[in-house]
Write an enzyme that holds these catalytic residues in place. Structure first.
Site, mmCIF file in Angstrom:
data_model
loop_
_atom_site.group_PDB
_atom_site.id
_atom_site.type_symbol
_atom_site.label_atom_id
_atom_site.label_comp_id
_atom_site.label_asym_id
_atom_site.label_seq_id
_atom_site.Cartn_x
_atom_site.Cartn_y
_atom_site.Cartn_z
ATOM 1 N N ASP A 177 42.449 47.228 42.486
ATOM 2 C CA ASP A 177 41.971 46.517 41.295
ATOM 3 C C ASP A 177 40.494 46.792 41.049
ATOM 4 O O ASP A 177 39.819 47.402 41.877
ATOM 5 C CB ASP A 177 42.227 45.002 41.431
ATOM 6 C CG ASP A 177 41.918 44.464 42.841
ATOM 7 O OD1 ASP A 177 41.182 45.133 43.595
ATOM 8 O OD2 ASP A 177 42.416 43.387 43.182
ATOM 9 N N HIS A 195 47.433 34.982 45.631
ATOM 10 C CA HIS A 195 47.408 36.211 44.829
ATOM 11 C C HIS A 195 47.317 37.447 45.719
ATOM 12 O O HIS A 195 46.797 37.397 46.831
ATOM 13 C CB HIS A 195 46.290 36.190 43.775
ATOM 14 C CG HIS A 195 44.896 36.382 44.289
ATOM 15 N ND1 HIS A 195 43.807 35.694 43.792
ATOM 16 C CD2 HIS A 195 44.381 37.201 45.242
ATOM 17 C CE1 HIS A 195 42.714 36.087 44.409
ATOM 18 N NE2 HIS A 195 43.027 36.989 45.296
ATOM 19 N N GLU A 235 47.563 36.713 39.791
ATOM 20 C CA GLU A 235 47.423 35.286 40.042
ATOM 21 C C GLU A 235 48.790 34.594 39.957
ATOM 22 O O GLU A 235 49.744 35.173 39.413
ATOM 23 C CB GLU A 235 46.459 34.683 39.013
ATOM 24 C CG GLU A 235 45.058 35.286 39.026
ATOM 25 C CD GLU A 235 44.208 34.845 40.214
ATOM 26 O OE1 GLU A 235 44.763 34.409 41.249
ATOM 27 O OE2 GLU A 235 42.975 34.957 40.112
ATOM 28 N N ASN A 243 45.099 31.181 46.872
ATOM 29 C CA ASN A 243 46.179 30.713 45.993
ATOM 30 C C ASN A 243 47.411 31.623 46.034
ATOM 31 O O ASN A 243 48.299 31.502 45.209
ATOM 32 C CB ASN A 243 45.676 30.569 44.551
ATOM 33 C CG ASN A 243 45.250 31.893 43.943
ATOM 34 O OD1 ASN A 243 45.387 32.943 44.567
ATOM 35 N ND2 ASN A 243 44.737 31.857 42.733
#
Ligand code: F6R
Length: 258
Positions: free
Chosen positions: A65, A136, A141, A134
């Site tokens: 990314d 990801h 996400e 979380n």
């Protein structure tokens, strides 16, 4: 999914480096992650390169990314980060270390070119992954499509807060990123997720033992043919099935590589 529990960060890095060395020796395509978690692994690989002659000359690499809108020479761009933390210290050809082009005003073209470049290279052989608190992976996400391709995403406020430590202030963290999708990531032939520290314990439990769900993007590892999760004791502290993971780790069939 194979779950390997190691005593500490250093032992996680040793095991991850062993697996990556196996691929590097075969000149394979490496999928690289940024963030803090893989850095001890990168340091160990740099050490093996310098002290033991481990070569990456026949490898190429693709990043997961990139922040959108950050110049490549910004010290927090992933283009710069991976070079600073890893690839400039080994003998991989710099031109073959690719990342999504977060500077292209036409982001749709940038993401399509990136997926095509991975396909043209024959795909990723081993993909290193960290996991967000979380759940990801990459910057997929919670609620990300399980079959998504590389695309632009808006960062979750939790991720902006988590990544503020790399910037002067939270306000400086870019809100958008180009990230390999969960479908892109699943095309890699081997997924290797690393997690260390108590802060990752809930995410590790959810990805390994919770349901396969878009609410925990890392749970796609449950669906993959070849997934290895390497965690330290702190990150493993909320796992339930640990006795079995330790047993299978200790009783691996002879000759089975990674
Ligand atoms: C980074 C990436 C992210 C990180 C994750 C964990 O390229 O794709 O998914 O792996 O945010 O970050 P750290 O390792 O800093 O806790």
């Amino acid at each position: 999914m194979e779950i390997l529990i190691r005593p500490d960060v250093n032992a996680v890095a040793q095991k991850a480096a062993d697996i990556l060395e196996y691929y590097a020796r075969r000149g394979k395509t490496l999928g690289l992650a940024t963030g803090s978690t893989p850095n001890p692994t990168y340091q160990e690989l740099i050490r093996r390169h310098k002290d033991e002659g481990l070569s990456f000359a026949d490898c190429r690499a693709f990043l997961l990314d990139e922040y959108y809108g950050l110049p490549r020479d910004h010290e927090q761009s992933y283009y710069s980060t991976i070079r600073r933390e890893f690839t400039s210290h080994i003998d991989i050809d710099d031109a073959l270390v690719k990342s999504p082009d977060g500077t292209n005003p036409d982001y749709q073209a940038a993401v399509e070119q990136y997926d095509q470049a991975i396909i043209d290279a024959g795909g990723v052989d081993i993909q290193i992954l960290g996991v967000g608190t979380n759940g990801h992976i990459g910057f997929n996400e919670p609620s990300s499509s399980l079959n998504s391709l590389t695309r632009i995403k808006t960062l979750h406020p939790q991720t902006v807060a988590d990544n503020a430590r790399f910037f002067d202030s939270e306000a400086d963290v870019p809100r958008h990123v180009l990230t390999q999708g969960l479908g892109t990531i699943q095309r890699a032939r081997h997924l290797m997720l690393l997690a260390t520290g108590e802060g990752k314990a809930d995410a590790v439990q959810a990805l390994a033992e919770g349901p396969l769900s878009a609410m925990c993007p890392a749970s796609i590892l449950q669906w993959h043919r070849h997934a290895t999760v390497i965690v330290d004791e702190a990150a493993a502290s909320k796992l339930v099935n640990t006795e079995y993971y330790r047993y299978t780790d200790a009783n691996k069939p002879e000759g089975q590589p990674h």
